[in-house]
Design an enzyme around this catalytic site. Structure first.
Site, short mmCIF file in Angstrom:
data_model
loop_
_atom_site.label_atom_id
_atom_site.label_comp_id
_atom_site.label_asym_id
_atom_site.label_seq_id
_atom_site.Cartn_x
_atom_site.Cartn_y
_atom_site.Cartn_z
N SER A 268 -4.27 -3.69 2.91
CA SER A 268 -3.47 -3.16 1.82
C SER A 268 -2.72 -4.29 1.12
CB SER A 268 -2.52 -2.11 2.39
OG SER A 268 -2.33 -1.08 1.49
N LYS A 272 -4.17 -7.96 0.03
CA LYS A 272 -3.94 -8.81 -1.16
C LYS A 272 -3.45 -10.18 -0.68
CE LYS A 272 -1.81 -4.69 -3.38
NZ LYS A 272 -2.87 -3.74 -3.54
N HIS A 411 -7.83 4.83 3.63
CA HIS A 411 -7.11 3.56 3.56
C HIS A 411 -6.74 3.07 4.95
CE1 HIS A 411 -4.87 0.76 1.10
NE2 HIS A 411 -3.80 0.93 1.86
C1 GCU Z 1 0.77 1.15 -2.28
C2 GCU Z 1 0.27 0.27 -3.40
C3 GCU Z 1 -0.99 -0.46 -3.00
C4 GCU Z 1 -0.78 -1.17 -1.72
C5 GCU Z 1 -0.27 -0.22 -0.67
C6 GCU Z 1 0.13 -0.87 0.65
O1 GCU Z 1 -0.11 2.21 -2.09
O2 GCU Z 1 0.07 1.08 -4.50
O3 GCU Z 1 -1.35 -1.38 -4.01
O4 GCU Z 1 -1.97 -1.79 -1.30
O5 GCU Z 1 0.91 0.39 -1.13
O6 GCU Z 1 0.30 -2.05 0.74
O7 GCU Z 1 0.33 -0.13 1.59
#
Ligand code: GCU
Length: 429
Positions: A268, A272, A411
């Protein structure tokens, strides 16, 4: 029981995982999940193999120069730039045996100043007991504090930020039903059995994960009170990346670790972080971002699921990026970068993009398209890539140097993903 665990995880880890999915509007901005309305992602898509001045990149030597241009574009437009000087590094190491005496356990504390109460990061490292020499490592960026990641008595209590008081406090292992924690024990033991070490750290040890964090954690060491943020000021993702880079400096000094064979993963926002760290820290040998989505490996020009505008909206995650990032929210087709260029920055090193088939908020297809558009850089550098244009079915991994796997499901890192990472590491480390 499974539901309880998921809820506990989400509450404790502050993961917004499934929260935004399924909603038509997030932070006042509509969300599109209709493939007929995504627009043309190729519109304005920069070519990784064309220099900013329009000249083509023809060989590996020229790619090095183009690569430097692309790093700069990401620093200026998405993640922000590291301060010129890395922070100091001191560390202490406590070594004993973990998992009932079956593994070597090192608890390393990295200090970024001369003060023990300054920013510091606790790293938990397990190594096979019978290792014949320096061991390759999987480094997992974790939402969980180390003592909650494993059920191993003797792991130091982790610390957690309170956004209200803006201070950190210790977090003793929670008394969960049946003494349950986050269950990484079995995964770690499997990696050890296969001859890999396994390291984990809680990302907020490096710098906190909430807005207005300028004067806290690692970023705080560089902050001038009252100074406005420059357009390319580093966001938290860049700061987390620098923490990892400092850990690489430690790994290079640890004779039990093979610092030339370190793989990195995180999910998530930590996905990134994983791909951006891979881009700017060449010592990371294998890069495996999980569900990194928008702001990670998913093409931003596709209006599907989360968009730049959602991420940078002021009530959401602008602090994770540089201030300029939000500027592109309503003109994403003019943005000088996109996710395929991030993919290209990892070349020629092995990269495994891991997504989830129902994780529509993160746009698994957008990650596949980043691979399709970025693979020519891997090819220029003589690496193998998937040659198909169609996205693979769930749980059909590509273990090519530029690889892709989409688990069946949503996710997160699913149990089978640890198996995919292991296989990828075995082939490429
Ligand atoms: C939110 C966000 C995502 C991210 C996620 C996380 O959902 O919108 O971009 O990846 O949080 O890090 O849990």
């Amino acid at each position: 029981m499974r539901k309880i665990v998921v809820l506990l995880c989400c509450a404790l880890l502050g993961v917004a995982a499934a929260s935004a999915q399924d909603r038509d509007v997030v932070a006042g901005i509509p969300v599109n999940y209709d493939e007929t309305k995504v627009g043309d992602y190729k519109l304005g898509l920069p070519d990784p193999l064309t220099f900013n001045n329009g000249k083509p990149v023809k060989n590996a030597r020229q790619w090095k120069k183009r690569r430097a241009e692309i790093v700069k574009l990401f620093e200026e437009n998405q993640y922000g730039k590291w301060p010129a000087k890395k922070p100091a590094l001191r560390y202490d190491v406590q070594q004993d045996l973990g998992f009932d005496g079956t593994a070597v356990r090192k608890q390393i504390t990295l200090y970024f100043t001369e003060f023990n109460d300054g920013p510091r990061v606790d790293v938990l490292l397990y190594l096979p007991k019978d290792a014949a020499g320096p061991t390759p490592i999987l480094l997992n960026l974790n939402f969980s504090q180390n003592n909650l990641a494993v059920s191993d008595p003797g792991v130091k209590p982790g610390r957690r930020w309170d956004p209200k008081t803006r201070t950190m406090s210790e977090m003793p292992a929670m008394q969960m039903p049946g003494g349950m924690r986050f269950g990484m024990d079995a995964t770690i033991k499997t990696y050890l059995k296969e001859g890999f070490g396994f390291a984990t750290l809680c990302y907020t040890d490096i710098t906190p994960d909430f807005e207005d964090n300028d004067e806290l954690g690692l970023r705080g060491l560089y902050h001038t009170p009252g100074a406005p943020r420059a357009d390319n000021d580093w966001g938290s993702i860049s700061a987390w990346a620098m923490g990892v880079s400092r850990l690489m400096d430690y790994f290079e000094k640890d004779p039990d670790v093979d610092a030339t064979r370190v793989a990195l993963t995180g999910c998530s926002r930590l996905g990134k972080t994983t791909i951006w760290t891979g881009a700017i820290e060449p010592r990371i040998k294998v890069v495996m971002p999980s569900c990194s989505g928008e702001g990670g490996a998913a093409i931003s020009r596709r209006n599907y699921g989360e968009t730049v505008a959602h991420l940078a909206e002021k009530t959401r995650f602008p602090y994770q990026f540089c201030p300029k990032y939000g500027y592109w929210g309503d003109k994403v087709h003019e943005m000088p970068v996109d996710a395929h260029m991030l993919v290209a920055l990892i070349a020629p090193r092995p990269l495994l993009l891991q997504t989830g088939s129902t994780d529509i908020w993160s746009d698994p297809k957008g990650e596949w398209l980043a691979l399709v558009e970025g693979r020519k850089v891997y090819q220029l550098l003589g690496q193998d890539v998937p040659t198909a244009d169609e996205m693979p079915a769930p749980d059909q991994p590509y273990y090519t140097t530029l690889g892709y796997v989409m688990h069946e499901g949503g996710h997160g890192i699913m149990p089978q993903d640890w198996t995919y990472y292991l296989e990828f590491m075995k082939r490429h480390l």
